[in-house]
Design a protein around this motif. Structure first.
Motif, PDB file in Angstrom:
ATOM      1  N   GLN A   6      78.487   1.609 -24.714  1.00 36.19           N
ATOM      2  CA  GLN A   6      77.860   0.614 -24.445  1.00 36.19           C
ATOM      3  C   GLN A   6      77.833  -0.264 -23.338  1.00 36.19           C
ATOM      4  N   CYS A  22      73.219   1.783 -23.765  1.00 39.17           N
ATOM      5  CA  CYS A  22      73.693   3.051 -24.491  1.00 39.17           C
ATOM      6  C   CYS A  22      73.671   4.345 -23.747  1.00 39.17           C
ATOM      7  N   GLY A 113      78.427   3.719 -31.048  1.00 36.74           N
ATOM      8  CA  GLY A 113      79.211   3.248 -29.940  1.00 36.74           C
ATOM      9  C   GLY A 113      80.207   2.077 -30.340  1.00 36.74           C
TER      10      GLY A 113
END
Lengths: 122, 110
Positions: A6, A22, A113
């Motif tokens: 991210q 992302c 993430g």
């Protein structure tokens, strides 16, 4: 191994637009087996699902009721990434934002993430 | 207020068995798969259980899931100090057409 990386600003002013990205490695944003989601977490709201996008002959977009009208997800096949845009942010949008892969067949998030703290403040 | 209901806290001593409940409705748990996640402080959630009762590779079989009707449970056998974390359940909700999370349960190992 699937990894989600991210990126985005940590501070956004009220009424502005929050943009997060992302980057996906080890899988494709247009895979038929998964959906790509954004989730946020704050002490007051806990884990909150924001929306997802997936490709099944065409792109599908699904948003949480609370996010409709402010949230847009953008899949980018050229860079294999997913972006989030949240407009007209308010202090209550302050949270840790996560992107995650949702596996359709058995309904679970298997890859997340690292998370990004976003603070909405003047 | 979360669509799925979890107790805010749970506790146990090392070696004990602890269960965490997750209550929903016929639109979510009653109809769709439940997954469970463990979250350590400052970390992203980690998948523990999927499809109600399945383990992903790498998760110890001390963790187990079950479901009956509109409720699901996570059980932890042989509690260890490293199990101290927050635990969340999740299920798709057909009524709201969105993913629902439980409010989370903070597990303390005494």
């Amino acid at each position: 191994q699937v990894l989600l990386q991210q990126s985005g600003p940590g501070l956004v002013k009220p009424s502005q637009t929050l943009s997060l990205s992302c980057a996906i490695s080890g899988d494709s944003v247009s895979t038929n087996d998964a959906a790509w989601s954004w989730i946020r977490q704050s002490p007051s709201r806990g884990l909150e699902w924001l929306g997802r996008t997936y490709f099944r002959s065409r792109w599908h977009f699904e948003y949480a009721t609370s996010m409709r009208g402010r949230l847009t997800l953008h899949p980018d096949t050229s860079q294999n990434r997913l972006s989030l845009q949240l407009t007209s942010v308010k202090p209550e949008d302050t949270a840790v934002y996560y992107c995650a892969r949702w596996m359709h067949a058995q309904s679970f998030f298997d890859v997340w993430g690292q998370g990004a703290l976003v603070t909405v403040s003047p | 207020q979360s669509v799925l209901s979890q107790p805010p806290s749970a506790s146990g001593t090392p070696g004990q068995r602890v269960t965490i409940s997750c209550s929903g409705t016929s639109f979510n748990i009653g109809k769709n798969f439940v997954s469970w996640y463990q979250q350590l402080p400052g970390k992203a959630p980690r998948l523990l259980i999927y499809a109600d009762v399945q383990w992903p590779s790498g998760v110890p079989d001390r963790f187990s899931g079950s479901k009956s009707g509109t409720s699901a449970s996570l059980a932890i056998n042989g509690l260890q100090s490293e199990d101290e974390a927050d635990y969340y359940c999740a299920a798709w909700d057909d009524n709201f057409a969105q993913l629902a999370f439980g409010g989370g349960t903070k597990l303390t190992v005494l």
